[in-house]
Write a protein that holds these residues in place. Structure first.
Motif, PDB file in Angstrom:
ATOM      1  N   HIS A 114       0.819  -1.256  -0.140  1.00  0.00           N
ATOM      2  CA  HIS A 114       0.006   0.031  -0.074  1.00  0.00           C
ATOM      3  C   HIS A 114       0.769   1.283  -0.033  1.00  0.00           C
ATOM      4  CE1 HIS A 114      -3.414  -2.958   0.671  1.00  0.00           C
ATOM      5  NE2 HIS A 114      -3.906  -1.963   0.062  1.00  0.00           N
ATOM      6  N   ALA A 115       2.242   1.227   0.486  1.00  0.00           N
ATOM      7  CA  ALA A 115       2.932   2.360   0.494  1.00  0.00           C
ATOM      8  C   ALA A 115       3.433   2.482  -0.838  1.00  0.00           C
ATOM      9  CB  ALA A 115       3.874   1.881   1.473  1.00  0.00           C
ATOM     10  N   LEU A 116       3.689   1.668  -1.699  1.00  0.00           N
ATOM     11  CA  LEU A 116       4.224   1.511  -2.870  1.00  0.00           C
ATOM     12  C   LEU A 116       2.754   2.129  -3.903  1.00  0.00           C
ATOM     13  CD1 LEU A 116       6.546   1.399  -4.887  1.00  0.00           C
ATOM     14  CD2 LEU A 116       5.929  -1.087  -4.985  1.00  0.00           C
ATOM     15  N   TYR A 117       1.840   1.434  -3.559  1.00  0.00           N
ATOM     16  CA  TYR A 117       0.834   1.970  -4.287  1.00  0.00           C
ATOM     17  C   TYR A 117       0.612   3.505  -4.032  1.00  0.00           C
ATOM     18  CZ  TYR A 117      -4.225   1.947  -6.031  1.00  0.00           C
ATOM     19  OH  TYR A 117      -5.437   2.471  -6.392  1.00  0.00           O
ATOM     20  N   LEU A 118       0.509   4.028  -2.909  1.00  0.00           N
ATOM     21  CA  LEU A 118       0.434   5.194  -2.580  1.00  0.00           C
ATOM     22  C   LEU A 118       1.480   6.078  -3.293  1.00  0.00           C
ATOM     23  CD1 LEU A 118      -1.460   7.269  -1.308  1.00  0.00           C
ATOM     24  CD2 LEU A 118      -0.069   6.880   0.739  1.00  0.00           C
ATOM     25  N   ALA A 119       2.658   5.543  -3.521  1.00  0.00           N
ATOM     26  CA  ALA A 119       3.544   6.236  -4.000  1.00  0.00           C
ATOM     27  C   ALA A 119       3.287   6.558  -5.267  1.00  0.00           C
ATOM     28  CB  ALA A 119       5.066   5.791  -3.951  1.00  0.00           C
TER      29      ALA A 119
END
Length: 139
Positions: A114-119
């Motif tokens: 989710h952190a990567l998706y948000l990035a």
């Protein structure tokens, strides 16, 4: 309004709405649950696919609605696109540090994904916002 500006608006709209709907759906399952057991992969892939598909369909609809402007780009459009992508690169580069740190800290895959998706979402939104601002205010 230039066709490239319309595409930037479409990208901003889709890049905001689809992730918000996805995150509201998936993150509503987090309270009181073990994140390792939350099925997020298929919904995440679906949201990515839906975002791409809706963006393409809306771009086609806009191109059909104003066919004279559909393929018209000039040096200004190319420069604005370049600036937007330039900013997106730096946003993505900075935001990618978070999932990297989460992976090093051996945090659950749920949070890393989710952190990567948000990035990616933040980079796409930054690109669209820069393009819209430059079209509206100039440089």
């Amino acid at each position: 309004m230039a066709s490239e500006e319309k595409r930037a608006w479409i990208s901003a709209l889709v890049g905001f709405v689809v992730p918000v709907v996805y995150l509201a759906f998936v993150l509503s399952k987090v309270p009181g649950a073990d994140v390792a057991e939350i099925a997020y992969v298929v919904p995440m892939l679906a949201s990515i696919g839906i975002g791409i598909g809706v963006g393409i369909v809306l771009a086609i609809v806009v191109a059909v609605a104003s066919p004279r402007d559909a393929d018209r780009t000039d040096e200004r459009d190319r420069e604005i696109n370049r600036r937007g992508e330039y900013v997106a690169f730096y946003v993505m580069s900075g935001a990618a540090i978070v999932p990297l740190v989460l992976a090093m800290a051996e945090v659950a895959h749920f949070w890393i994904a989710h952190a990567l998706y948000l990035a990616f979402v933040l980079a796409a939104l930054a690109s669209s916002v820069v393009k819209i601002v430059v079209y509206r205010r100039g440089w």
